[in-house]
Motif scaffolding. Structure first.
Motif, short mmCIF file in Angstrom:
data_model
loop_
_atom_site.label_atom_id
_atom_site.label_comp_id
_atom_site.label_asym_id
_atom_site.label_seq_id
_atom_site.Cartn_x
_atom_site.Cartn_y
_atom_site.Cartn_z
N ALA A 65 39.63 64.10 48.49
CA ALA A 65 40.67 64.81 49.24
C ALA A 65 40.44 64.84 50.84
N ALA A 66 38.73 65.10 50.95
CA ALA A 66 38.10 64.98 52.34
C ALA A 66 38.37 63.56 52.68
N LEU A 67 38.04 62.55 51.85
CA LEU A 67 38.20 61.21 52.65
C LEU A 67 39.30 61.11 52.94
N SER A 68 40.59 61.38 52.31
CA SER A 68 42.01 60.99 52.53
C SER A 68 42.31 61.65 53.68
N ALA A 69 42.04 63.03 53.76
CA ALA A 69 42.13 63.82 55.01
C ALA A 69 41.61 63.06 56.42
N ALA A 70 40.31 62.71 56.29
CA ALA A 70 39.75 61.90 57.34
C ALA A 70 40.44 60.59 57.87
N HIS A 71 40.70 59.96 56.66
CA HIS A 71 41.58 58.58 56.90
C HIS A 71 42.80 58.90 57.58
N ALA A 72 43.61 59.85 57.03
CA ALA A 72 44.82 60.19 57.39
C ALA A 72 44.63 60.54 58.94
N SER A 73 43.81 61.45 59.40
CA SER A 73 43.67 62.01 60.54
C SER A 73 43.53 60.82 61.44
N ALA A 74 42.89 59.98 61.37
CA ALA A 74 42.39 58.89 62.34
C ALA A 74 43.75 58.06 62.38
N PHE A 75 44.47 57.66 61.28
CA PHE A 75 45.66 56.87 61.22
C PHE A 75 46.81 57.54 62.11
N LEU A 76 46.96 58.90 61.95
CA LEU A 76 47.98 59.67 62.70
C LEU A 76 47.57 59.83 64.07
N LEU A 77 46.48 60.16 64.45
CA LEU A 77 45.95 60.30 65.84
C LEU A 77 46.28 58.76 66.52
N ALA A 97 53.84 63.75 56.26
CA ALA A 97 52.63 63.04 56.52
C ALA A 97 51.54 63.23 55.27
N ALA A 98 51.60 64.64 54.78
CA ALA A 98 50.69 64.94 53.98
C ALA A 98 50.99 64.36 52.54
N CYS A 99 52.39 64.45 52.47
CA CYS A 99 52.90 64.01 50.83
C CYS A 99 52.68 62.34 50.95
N PHE A 100 52.98 61.58 51.97
CA PHE A 100 52.68 60.05 52.20
C PHE A 100 51.20 59.81 52.07
N LEU A 101 50.41 60.52 52.68
CA LEU A 101 49.06 59.96 52.83
C LEU A 101 48.03 60.68 51.89
N HIS A 102 48.42 61.81 51.13
CA HIS A 102 47.18 62.62 50.28
C HIS A 102 46.54 61.99 49.45
N ASP A 103 46.83 60.68 49.01
CA ASP A 103 45.81 60.02 48.04
C ASP A 103 45.69 58.37 48.78
N ILE A 104 45.53 58.44 50.29
CA ILE A 104 45.31 57.20 50.85
C ILE A 104 43.86 56.73 50.42
N VAL A 105 43.05 57.46 50.10
CA VAL A 105 41.73 57.20 49.64
C VAL A 105 41.60 57.62 48.13
N ASN A 106 41.38 56.76 47.28
CA ASN A 106 41.64 57.10 45.87
C ASN A 106 40.69 56.32 44.87
N PRO A 107 39.34 56.87 44.96
CA PRO A 107 38.16 55.93 44.10
C PRO A 107 38.71 56.24 42.79
N PRO A 108 38.20 55.37 42.00
CA PRO A 108 38.33 55.52 40.47
C PRO A 108 37.72 56.65 39.91
N LYS A 109 38.22 57.11 38.77
CA LYS A 109 37.64 58.53 38.18
C LYS A 109 36.26 58.57 37.89
N ASP A 110 35.63 57.33 37.69
CA ASP A 110 34.21 57.46 37.44
C ASP A 110 33.33 57.22 38.83
N ASP A 111 34.09 57.01 39.91
CA ASP A 111 33.33 56.99 41.18
C ASP A 111 32.72 58.36 41.57
N PRO A 112 31.35 58.26 41.91
CA PRO A 112 30.75 59.34 42.46
C PRO A 112 31.72 59.95 43.64
#
Length: 89
Positions: free
Chosen positions: A45-57, A24-39
């Motif tokens: 990583a925290a955004l991906s973790a939160a999104h992955a958590s909601a998805f998996l739950l 699950a971590a391998c598949f979802l670690h970049d599920i939120v991937n803002p552009p390089k210049d995005d604030p």
């Protein structure tokens, strides 16, 4: 997708740990991937973790495994400075 699954199997074979969490971590670690210049890039990583958590739950993964996946996702980011606290991370 097969490459990620194969990578998860190799990680589990060498390092040990829970294969379901590693996959699950391998598949979802970049599920939120803002552009390089995005604030928000620094929080990717925290955004991906939160999104992955909601998805998996939402798909019935136990809360303890979801927490393990989220930690592995957060800890994989060197710039986030999250220290790995599990084999999977």
């Amino acid at each position: 997708m097969r490459r990620v699954g194969a990578l998860a199997l190799r990680i589990a074979a060498v390092e040990g740990g829970d294969l379901e969490v590693i996959e699950a971590a391998c598949f979802l670690h970049d599920i939120v991937n803002p552009p390089k210049d995005d604030p928000a890039r620094a929080q990717a990583a925290a955004l991906s973790a939160a999104h992955a958590s909601a998805f998996l739950l939402g798909r019935g993964m136990t809360e303890s495994k979801v927490k393990a996946v989220a930690h592995a996702i957060e800890a994989h980011s060197f710039s986030a400075g999250v220290r790995a606290q599990s084999i999977e991370a």
